[in-house]
Design a protein around this motif. Structure first.
Motif, PDB file in Angstrom:
ATOM      1  N   ALA A 175       0.799  -1.220   0.000  1.00 16.06           N
ATOM      2  CA  ALA A 175       0.000   0.000   0.000  1.00 16.06           C
ATOM      3  C   ALA A 175       0.833   1.271   0.000  1.00 16.06           C
ATOM      4  CB  ALA A 175      -0.926   0.004   1.222  1.00 16.06           C
ATOM      5  N   GLY A 176       2.154   1.140   0.198  1.00  9.85           N
ATOM      6  CA  GLY A 176       3.029   2.311   0.224  1.00  9.85           C
ATOM      7  C   GLY A 176       3.691   2.607  -1.098  1.00  9.85           C
ATOM      8  N   ASP A 177       3.051   2.175  -2.204  1.00  9.44           N
ATOM      9  CA  ASP A 177       3.690   2.321  -3.517  1.00  9.44           C
ATOM     10  C   ASP A 177       3.804   3.765  -3.979  1.00  9.44           C
ATOM     11  OD1 ASP A 177       1.020   2.741  -3.962  1.00  9.44           O
ATOM     12  OD2 ASP A 177       0.798   1.220  -5.529  1.00  9.44           O
ATOM     13  N   GLY A 213      16.965   6.119  -1.947  1.00 11.50           N
ATOM     14  CA  GLY A 213      17.250   5.958  -0.523  1.00 11.50           C
ATOM     15  C   GLY A 213      16.520   4.822   0.151  1.00 11.50           C
ATOM     16  N   GLU A 214      15.843   3.966  -0.631  1.00 10.80           N
ATOM     17  CA  GLU A 214      15.116   2.821  -0.082  1.00 10.80           C
ATOM     18  C   GLU A 214      14.193   3.186   1.081  1.00 10.80           C
ATOM     19  OE1 GLU A 214      17.482  -0.506   0.921  1.00 10.80           O
ATOM     20  OE2 GLU A 214      18.029  -0.958  -1.141  1.00 10.80           O
ATOM     21  N   PRO A 215      13.156   3.964   0.785  1.00  8.34           N
ATOM     22  CA  PRO A 215      12.211   4.274   1.862  1.00  8.34           C
ATOM     23  C   PRO A 215      11.471   3.026   2.334  1.00  8.34           C
ATOM     24  CG  PRO A 215      11.371   5.052  -0.253  1.00  8.34           C
ATOM     25  CD  PRO A 215      12.771   4.615  -0.499  1.00  8.34           C
ATOM     26  N   HIS A 216      11.261   2.943   3.638  1.00  5.92           N
ATOM     27  CA  HIS A 216      10.482   1.898   4.294  1.00  5.92           C
ATOM     28  C   HIS A 216       9.246   2.563   4.872  1.00  5.92           C
ATOM     29  CE1 HIS A 216      14.440   0.145   3.998  1.00  5.92           C
ATOM     30  NE2 HIS A 216      14.054  -1.003   4.562  1.00  5.92           N
ATOM     31  N   ALA A 217       8.089   1.890   4.881  1.00  7.33           N
ATOM     32  CA  ALA A 217       6.870   2.582   5.284  1.00  7.33           C
ATOM     33  C   ALA A 217       5.822   1.641   5.854  1.00  7.33           C
ATOM     34  CB  ALA A 217       6.280   3.348   4.102  1.00  7.33           C
ATOM     35  N   LYS A 218       4.818   2.240   6.439  1.00  8.80           N
ATOM     36  CA  LYS A 218       3.577   1.553   6.813  1.00  8.80           C
ATOM     37  C   LYS A 218       2.451   2.563   6.681  1.00  8.80           C
ATOM     38  CE  LYS A 218       0.843  -1.654   8.050  1.00  8.80           C
ATOM     39  NZ  LYS A 218      -0.157  -1.033   7.147  1.00  8.80           N
ATOM     40  N   THR A 219       1.386   2.148   6.015  1.00  2.00           N
ATOM     41  CA  THR A 219       0.226   3.003   5.824  1.00  2.00           C
ATOM     42  C   THR A 219      -0.798   2.764   6.935  1.00  2.00           C
ATOM     43  OG1 THR A 219      -0.834   1.347   4.433  1.00  2.00           O
ATOM     44  CG2 THR A 219       0.517   3.028   3.333  1.00  2.00           C
ATOM     45  N   GLY A 220      -1.728   3.717   7.054  1.00  4.75           N
ATOM     46  CA  GLY A 220      -2.782   3.567   8.042  1.00  4.75           C
ATOM     47  C   GLY A 220      -4.009   4.377   7.679  1.00  4.75           C
ATOM     48  N   THR A 221      -5.168   3.760   7.826  1.00  9.48           N
ATOM     49  CA  THR A 221      -6.441   4.437   7.624  1.00  9.48           C
ATOM     50  C   THR A 221      -7.244   4.212   8.892  1.00  9.48           C
ATOM     51  OG1 THR A 221      -6.332   3.991   5.246  1.00  9.48           O
ATOM     52  CG2 THR A 221      -8.479   4.629   6.141  1.00  9.48           C
ATOM     53  N   ALA A 222      -7.352   5.238   9.722  1.00  4.21           N
ATOM     54  CA  ALA A 222      -7.891   5.094  11.073  1.00  4.21           C
ATOM     55  C   ALA A 222      -9.301   5.650  11.169  1.00  4.21           C
ATOM     56  CB  ALA A 222      -6.985   5.817  12.071  1.00  4.21           C
ATOM     57  N   ALA A 249      -3.421   6.185  -0.466  1.00  6.49           N
ATOM     58  CA  ALA A 249      -3.818   7.055  -1.565  1.00  6.49           C
ATOM     59  C   ALA A 249      -3.705   8.535  -1.235  1.00  6.49           C
ATOM     60  CB  ALA A 249      -5.257   6.727  -1.975  1.00  6.49           C
ATOM     61  N   ASP A 250      -3.883   8.904   0.029  1.00  6.87           N
ATOM     62  CA  ASP A 250      -3.923  10.327   0.390  1.00  6.87           C
ATOM     63  C   ASP A 250      -2.701  10.792   1.173  1.00  6.87           C
ATOM     64  OD1 ASP A 250      -6.612  11.033  -0.680  1.00  6.87           O
ATOM     65  OD2 ASP A 250      -7.252   9.489   0.726  1.00  6.87           O
ATOM     66  N   ALA A 251      -2.313  10.063   2.209  1.00  3.73           N
ATOM     67  CA  ALA A 251      -1.112  10.448   2.948  1.00  3.73           C
ATOM     68  C   ALA A 251       0.142  10.109   2.164  1.00  3.73           C
ATOM     69  CB  ALA A 251      -1.085   9.752   4.308  1.00  3.73           C
ATOM     70  N   GLY A 252       0.077   9.042   1.346  1.00  4.33           N
ATOM     71  CA  GLY A 252       1.246   8.606   0.583  1.00  4.33           C
ATOM     72  C   GLY A 252       1.852   9.678  -0.303  1.00  4.33           C
ATOM     73  N   PRO A 253       1.052  10.376  -1.129  1.00  3.45           N
ATOM     74  CA  PRO A 253       1.626  11.423  -1.981  1.00  3.45           C
ATOM     75  C   PRO A 253       2.259  12.570  -1.190  1.00  3.45           C
ATOM     76  CG  PRO A 253      -0.497  10.716  -2.836  1.00  3.45           C
ATOM     77  CD  PRO A 253      -0.348  10.062  -1.494  1.00  3.45           C
ATOM     78  N   VAL A 254       1.688  12.904  -0.027  1.00  2.00           N
ATOM     79  CA  VAL A 254       2.275  13.953   0.798  1.00  2.00           C
ATOM     80  C   VAL A 254       3.633  13.506   1.325  1.00  2.00           C
ATOM     81  CG1 VAL A 254       1.989  15.365   2.875  1.00  2.00           C
ATOM     82  CG2 VAL A 254       0.004  14.846   1.445  1.00  2.00           C
ATOM     83  N   ALA A 255       3.707  12.233   1.752  1.00  2.00           N
ATOM     84  CA  ALA A 255       4.988  11.685   2.212  1.00  2.00           C
ATOM     85  C   ALA A 255       6.007  11.674   1.082  1.00  2.00           C
ATOM     86  CB  ALA A 255       4.788  10.283   2.776  1.00  2.00           C
ATOM     87  N   ALA A 256       5.572  11.326  -0.108  1.00  2.00           N
ATOM     88  CA  ALA A 256       6.472  11.302  -1.256  1.00  2.00           C
ATOM     89  C   ALA A 256       7.015  12.690  -1.565  1.00  2.00           C
ATOM     90  CB  ALA A 256       5.743  10.728  -2.472  1.00  2.00           C
ATOM     91  N   LYS A 257       6.145  13.691  -1.498  1.00  2.00           N
ATOM     92  CA  LYS A 257       6.583  15.060  -1.754  1.00  2.00           C
ATOM     93  C   LYS A 257       7.597  15.500  -0.710  1.00  2.00           C
ATOM     94  CE  LYS A 257       4.796  19.756  -2.495  1.00  2.00           C
ATOM     95  NZ  LYS A 257       3.576  20.619  -2.490  1.00  2.00           N
ATOM     96  N   PHE A 258       7.350  15.139   0.543  1.00  2.00           N
ATOM     97  CA  PHE A 258       8.286  15.485   1.610  1.00  2.00           C
ATOM     98  C   PHE A 258       9.655  14.870   1.353  1.00  2.00           C
ATOM     99  CE2 PHE A 258      10.070  13.842   5.703  1.00  2.00           C
ATOM    100  CZ  PHE A 258      10.620  15.038   6.134  1.00  2.00           C
TER     101      PHE A 258
END
Length: 550
Positions: free
Chosen positions: A480-482, A489-498, A535-544
């Protein structure tokens, strides 16, 4: 504490004699007028059979003047002087500039001088916004002309340290700056906070927490000064001293990473936050919020949703599971009549593994794995990530909560970061940092203020850490972190929908946490009511991350 200027023998509290007659001191209470509270002024009353009638008449005239000044009625006070226009202008200026919440003017014992004038000492006491109590001693001369007694007005009578052309005013004391790790002024409104323009005191953020340090420890944000009435320039300080200068507060915010986080949030329409940490020492490198105001990055309390599966996974791995173990991911899971489902009711194909369920964030697998955990397992495992302790960060933070699960349904919901599990973006960034470093390092914002860092009461096994790292990397490459695919830099991640609230279907916060494999950087992204983690937090993280890499 009351500031005061003393002028030798003119103290109104020293008994004085005039022509051998004893003068007694009494207090006359006045009403509150013109929005200024006051408690009355001292009057001089003597035995009628022995009092000098001229002394009495002159003193009464001064008492009227002091009472009018005390009440803030500059016009009435000025009419009792020998130069009404000048008196009204200066008294009005002083009272307008100082804006006292309370005023008390007390007269002492008067006496005649050789020229027939009556000299009366008096003390002015005021309570001033931001400056506290301030008092000074002065003296007035009352002169008889054509059978009428008038107060001799001059600037020095209003305050002995003024000369004509000057007035009193309040000046905000120079506050020391709040600095970033480079020693430059910190550019982050939610972190820095604001200063109350009325009192001059820090009202929020670091400005409030370190108000005394920034102002020199006096606790007073403003000082009383003499200023030139025409130019407004300060002529002299009447309160405060050069020895009580404020000291800067130094944070370890990295201005480049802070700017990268702020830019990543630019244009986000939801309340949102980004936190970035150095996993090796817990240094908070960035804490950005939109909109500014509430510091949700460090103080917010939210259900972390599936980002908490890092902790649940650590617990399951410690129980003996392996990332390669078979893991069924059905559409639904049922617990005592309560139905749990995956986002959009997805399923994973037969033969999927624990690693796949983690990477794609399969709720039903984790809910159905609750039998491997006791009521205290999640709470105990969370302690290895620092949760459950009180963090000494150098600012206000929310440090997370993972309570004991008392019902099977609570245990099921807790495995996926719901029920009563709560965390801040800071806590979730720290969870990612703990995986990167292999051990919890308490986050720190103001190192000089930290007395004792919280130490984790348990540790993660090396094998558990290695597995978590591989599973967080798989979240990016296969799960889900695609949104982070292709970022160096080989980002590692975990997504969450709370889920939160009581609506049907429920509203959801969007989360993504992670770290860079090639550098000391861990982070979390939160979008309140923001939809989906991937889908929503992922692009913000990518931009950061792209901003950080440059």
């Amino acid at each position: 504490m009351t500031h005061s200027d003393n002028y030798g023998d003119h103290s109104p509290y020293r008994r004085r004699r005039s022509r051998g007659r004893t003068i007694a001191l009494t207090i006359t209470a006045l009403a509150v007028t013109a929005g200024i509270g006051y408690w009355g002024y001292s009057s001089l009353v003597a035995d009628e059979s022995s009092e000098d009638p001229e002394l009495k008449a002159a003193t009464e005239e001064l008492e009227k003047f002091l009472g009018a000044w005390e009440a803030g009625d500059a016009q009435r006070a000025s009419r009792l002087t020998d130069t009404p226009d000048n008196a009204e202008s200066l008294i009005k200026s002083v009272m307008t500039n100082l804006k006292p919440s309370k005023t008390e003017i007390s007269a002492g014992a008067g006496e005649k001088n050789t020229e027939g004038e009556v000299e009366v000492p008096f003390t002015v006491k005021m309570t001033l916004p931001g400056a506290g109590g301030y008092s000074w001693d002065s003296e007035a001369k009352v002169t008889e002309t054509d059978g009428k007694w008038k107060v001799g007005f001059n600037t020095e009578m209003i305050h002995p340290k003024m000369v004509p052309g000057q007035t009193l005013a309040l000046k905000s004391r120079d506050r020391a700056p709040i600095l970033d790790t480079n020693g430059d002024e910190l550019q982050s409104a939610s972190l820095v906070g604001v200063v109350d323009p009325k009192t001059g005191k820090g009202a929020s953020g670091l400005q409030a927490r370190y108000d005394k340090q920034l102002t020199g420890g006096s606790g007073r944000a403003k000082s009383v000064v003499v200023v030139d009435r025409e130019s407004g320039q300060v002529v002299k300080e009447l309160t405060g001293d050069g020895a009580s200068q404020g000291k800067p507060v130094r944070t370890i915010i990295d201005p480049e990473i802070q700017a990268a986080a702020a830019d990543a949030l630019a244009g986000v329409k939801k309340n949102a936050a980004i936190v970035a940490l150095d996993p090796t020492n817990g240094h908070i490198l960035a804490a950005a919020n939109v909109p500014s105001g509430m510091n949700r990055a460090l103080e917010g309390r939210y259900p972390p949703g599936s980002t908490f599966k890092v902790v649940t996974t650590a617990a399951l791995l410690k129980q003996g599971m392996s990332p390669e173990d078979s893991a069924e991911c059905p559409k639904f899971a049922h617990v005592n009549g309560q139905r749990f489902e995956n986002q959009d009711q997805f399923t994973l194909p037969e033969g999927s593994t624990f690693r796949d369920s983690f990477a794609h964030s399969c709720n039903t697998f984790f809910v159905n794995s609750r039998g491997k955990l006791s009521e205290s397992t999640l709470r105990d495992t969370a302690t290895a990530f620092g949760i459950g302790g009180s963090w000494d960060v150098g600012t206000t933070t929310y440090d997370g909560s993972v309570p004991l699960t008392k019902t099977e349904n609570d245990k099921a919901a807790s495995t996926i970061g719901q029920a009563k599990v709560e965390a801040s973006p800071l806590v979730m960034a720290s969870i990612a940092a703990t995986v990167k470093e292999g051990a919890f390092k308490q986050p720190v914002l103001v190192p000089d203020a930290v007395k004792k860092r919280h130490e984790a009461t348990s540790q993660l096994d090396a094998g558990v850490v290695d597995s978590l790292r591989s599973m967080m990397r798989a979240t990016v490459t296969d799960g889900a972190g695609d949104a982070l695919l292709g970022i160096p830099g080989e980002p590692h991640a975990k997504t969450g929908t709370a889920e939160f609230g009581t609506e049907t279907p429920p509203s959801t916060h969007a989360w993504m946490i992670g770290y860079q494999g090639d550098r000391n950087l861990a982070w979390s992204v939160l979008l309140e009511d923001g939809g989906s983690g991937g889908a929503d937090a992922g692009p913000v993280a990518a931009k950061f991350l792209k901003n950080v890499i440059g």
